[in-house]
Every structure is written in structure tokens, then in C-alpha cells.
Design an enzyme around this catalytic site. Structure first.
Site, PDB file in Angstrom:
ATOM      1  N   CYS A   1     -14.007   1.019   6.631  1.00  0.00           N
ATOM      2  CA  CYS A   1     -13.003   0.273   5.875  1.00  0.00           C
ATOM      3  C   CYS A   1     -12.887   0.878   4.480  1.00  0.00           C
ATOM      4  O   CYS A   1     -13.902   1.145   3.839  1.00  0.00           O
ATOM      5  CB  CYS A   1     -13.405  -1.194   5.744  1.00  0.00           C
ATOM      6  SG  CYS A   1     -13.815  -2.006   7.316  1.00  0.00           S
ATOM      7  N   CYS A   2     -11.664   1.084   4.005  1.00  0.00           N
ATOM      8  CA  CYS A   2     -11.495   1.674   2.678  1.00  0.00           C
ATOM      9  C   CYS A   2     -11.929   0.677   1.607  1.00  0.00           C
ATOM     10  O   CYS A   2     -11.809  -0.533   1.782  1.00  0.00           O
ATOM     11  CB  CYS A   2     -10.053   2.113   2.465  1.00  0.00           C
ATOM     12  SG  CYS A   2      -8.870   0.752   2.297  1.00  0.00           S
TER      13      CYS A   2
ATOM     14  N   CYS B   1       0.801  -1.229   0.000  1.00  0.00           N
ATOM     15  CA  CYS B   1       0.000   0.000   0.000  1.00  0.00           C
ATOM     16  C   CYS B   1       0.833   1.278   0.000  1.00  0.00           C
ATOM     17  O   CYS B   1       0.307   2.361  -0.232  1.00  0.00           O
ATOM     18  CB  CYS B   1      -0.945   0.000   1.196  1.00  0.00           C
ATOM     19  SG  CYS B   1      -2.091  -1.392   1.206  1.00  0.00           S
TER      20      CYS B   1
ATOM     21  N   GLY C   1      -6.343 -10.375  -1.288  1.00  0.00           N
ATOM     22  CA  GLY C   1      -5.962 -11.751  -0.994  1.00  0.00           C
ATOM     23  C   GLY C   1      -4.634 -12.086  -1.635  1.00  0.00           C
ATOM     24  O   GLY C   1      -4.100 -11.327  -2.444  1.00  0.00           O
TER      25      GLY C   1
END
Length: 393
Positions: A212-213, A82, A118
């Protein structure tokens, strides 16, 4: 002596939901073209490019940059989870600072899939295996998305330590939606009340869905240059990088059985310390911050990691409104990852774009009055944290 590094051009796309975006190279072309136009230079003036993305094949960076021109320059592909966009920025800054180049492009993009993140490879040890083991040892594992379990677990640990109300986390999301309503580039522009946020389904205590983004598609870009290059092109009083630092995990991430430490608190705190020391600027001097609010829990922790409030003081900081307009420091005027969106490779460069606009005084309805110093924080589990201080004299 190290050379000063200026940010003379920025650009980004409007963020979109998965399935609603153009191809990655088209988004990259839009962001890059905007950054070049903003800088007032041609692509032929760019000597190197650092291009970040997480989900894509090798040399996607070249495919994206070729939309801007075919000049034979070095193109370096960057993947740091990220914090990928800020890692591309970090590399570009080093190239200018060292004298290796006079003008460099940092570009980031992401075309994401629907649903939670994931692993893409099931035939090898995942890079976050040690982080996951800490989580399993501390709190076990559930059916919730892994990232939500990690950051939610950190929020729960903080809540139990300090007696923090669940609504305090929701209050962060309320602020994010309010800020995003002023940002035409944000994915979610509709305001939400605290009651609506708390009533959305629980993902992992204390996080609800609106804390939550979302998976997001988009691109961002920045043009960096030396003082000499800026003067040659008639650019006066540019925004510049006063200091920048990158950290990775410390032993505390794994040895202290702390979810807060595992999700990067010590990375944030040390990167911030290095930046404050190198720039001679303290957290009390900062007017505006773009920080990594992938979940409301991480924004709360980051207030303390960056020194914006004392440890244990985040709840008061939030309810006093010190994190928004009229308070001590405006955090995530763009709406942040929670509401603007989080296309992994683009996030750090979108943060950079927002802060450059703020320091130029061109952020329109989001403008933070008197902003001349800005701080950026971009975190990737696995792990890497990049903190950047910007100034405009």
C-alpha cells in the site's frame, strides 16, 4: 492543425513523510525553481500556471506560485483526487496546443496528514458515494481503510477470476522497492524481499502493509511550450507529448457490480486506447512506463488496462520479469507510488519528471536503455484517468 507541445523543464522535491516536510509553498517553490532552471528560462516567460493539490484551501495555487514571482498571470487551481497533477498537465497541454499560450507551468504539491485518506466534510454526500455503494453491495464494508478495501477488493476479484497467487501481488512491491533503491528522490530506498512483504500485516486481502502506498508530502513541476518558443530559446530535440487523454467513469463502473470496473479499469483502458490511436504508437513500442501503483493490485490491473500484457496474463508477465529491467517494459523505474511515495497533487508531475529524465537519458542508475518512447498513467477515484505518451526524436 494542433500545435506540438514540448516539455522543456521538469523538477521535483525529495518526497517525505507527513510531519517531515517544509510548508507546501516552499516545496512548490523548490520544484518550480528546478523546472525553470532545467528549461533555462525565467518565470517572467511563463504566461499561465495550472496548480494542483487535493488537501488545501482555495487559492493555495496562487500562494505557491507567488514564491516564483508576481507577474499577474492567470493561476488555475486544480483538484482531481489522485490524478490532480496529471490534470494540471492536461490543462497546460491544452493551453499550448490551442495557441492560447506559448509557455505554461504545471505545478503540483501536497502536504498530507498521517494515516489513511478520509472525507473532510461530514455534512454532505461524499463524491465517491456511488463507488462506495458498489463496494458495499459486492463485498460489504470493514474496518480497513476505504481505498484499501476498494483496490484490495479489485485484486481479490481478479485473483478469484484467474487463480492468481497472493505472492504475485507481493512481487510487484518487491520490484518497486528495488527500483526505488536507485532513486534519490524516493521516500523508501530500502529493498525488501518478497518474504518480508508477505509477512507484513494484512491490510485487506490480498494486500499487506508493504503493498500500500504511504501518505507523502512533496511537489513536482513541468514547463510546457510551443515549438516556436523552444526554437526562440535555443532548445533542440525536446521531449514532447505525442498524445494525451483523460477519461472519467463509465456506466460500467457502477452497473456491472465489479470491483475491478469500479476502481477505474475501463477508464484506463479507454484513455490508453485514445492515446495509442492518436499517437500511432502501440503498447509494444513503449520502453518505460510510470503507472498508478497506489496498491499492488492496481499495478497488476493496469498492466492489462494499458495493453502491456493480455487480459489474464499479468501473473506470467510479473513472474517472467517483463515489468522490469531486462524484460519487455520497465514499469515505475522511480519506485512508483508504492516506494517513491504518493503526494496526491504532485504524483502526476513527478511521473512526468521521471519520464522526461528517462527520455533524455539522464536517469542515472535507473536509466532504461534505448528509451525514446514513454507512457504515463495517473488514476484518481471519483473519477479521472489521464494517460500521456511522450517521445523524443
Amino acid at each position: 492543425m494542433k500545435r506540438r507541445v514540448n516539455v522543456i523543464g521538469v523538477g521535483m522535491t525529495k518526497f517525505a513523510k507527513p510531519g517531515a516536510s517544509p510548508e507546501y509553498y516552499e516545496m512548490a517553490k523548490e520544484a518550480g525553481t528546478k523546472a525553470l532552471a532545467d528549461a533555462g528560462i525565467a518565470y517572467k516567460d511563463v504566461q499561465q500556471a495550472y496548480v494542483g493539490y487535493v488537501y488545501g484551501d482555495s487559492t493555495c495555487g496562487q500562494r505557491a506560485v507567488y514564491e516564483l514571482g508576481l507577474t499577474g498571470i492567470p493561476v488555475v487551481n486544480v483538484n482531481n483526487n489522485c490524478s490532480t497533477g496529471s490534470t494540471a498537465l492536461w490543462l497546460a497541454r491544452q493551453a499550448i496546443e490551442s495557441g492560447a499560450a506559448e509557455c505554461v507551468l504545471a505545478l503540483g504539491f501536497e502536504k498530507m496528514e498521517k494515516g489513511a485518506l478520509g472525507n473532510k466534510f461530514d455534512d454532505r454526500e461524499p463524491p465517491m458515494g456511488r463507488h462506495a455503494q458498489v463496494m458495499i453491495d459486492v463485498q460489504g464494508i470493514s474496518a480497513a481503510p476505504p481505498a484499501a478495501q476498494m483496490f484490495g477488493g479489485a485484486g481479490r476479484e481478479y485473483r478469484f477470476q484467474h487463480g492468481t497467487k497472493k505472492e504475485t501481488f507481493g512481487k510487484i512491491s518487491e520490484k518497486a522497492r528495488d527500483h526505488a533503491s536507485r532513486n534519490p528522490y524516493a521516500l523508501f530506498g530500502q529493498k525488501l524481499s518478497l518474504a518480508e512483504i508477505m509477512a507484513s500485516e494484512e491490510v485487506f486481502d490480498p494486500l499487506t502493509r508493504f503493498q500500500c502506498c504511504p501518505p507523502t508530502c512533496g511537489a513536482g513541476a513541468a514547463i510546457l511550450c510551443s515549438d516556436e518558443f523552444a526554437r526562440k530559446h535555443g532548445i533542440s530535440k525536446p521531449v514532447y507529448i505525442a498524445a494525451q487523454a483523460m477519461t472519467t467513469d463509465f456506466a460500467s463502473s457502477f452497473d456491472e457490480r465489479s470491483m475491478i470496473k469500479m476502481v477505474g479499469y475501463d477508464m484506463t483502458r479507454e484513455a490508453a486506447r485514445q492515446v495509442y490511436e492518436a499517437s500511432g504508437i502501440g503498447p509494444g513500442d513503449v520502453k518505460v512506463v510510470e503507472l498508478h501503483d497506489c496498491f499492488t493490485a492496481n499495478e497488476l490491473l493496469t498492466y492489462e488496462g494499458l495493453g502491456l500484457c493480455p487480459e489474464g496474463g499479468a501473473e506470467k508477465f510479473i513472474w517472467d520479469g517483463d515489468n522490469t529491467y531486462g524484460g519487455k517494459v520497465v514499469t515505475n523505474p522511480s519506485g512508483g507510488l508504492l516506494s517513491k511515495g504518493h503526494p496526491l497533487g504532485a504524483t502526476g508531475l513527478a511521473q512526468c519528471t521521471e519520464l522526461v529524465w528517462q527520455l533524455r537519458g539522464t536517469a542515472d542508475a535507473r536509466q532504461v536503455q534505448g528509451a525514446n518512447i514513454a507512457l504515463q498513467h495517473n488514476l484518481g477515484l471519483g473519477g479521472a484517468c489521464v494517460v500521456t505518451m511522450y517521445r523524443r526524436d
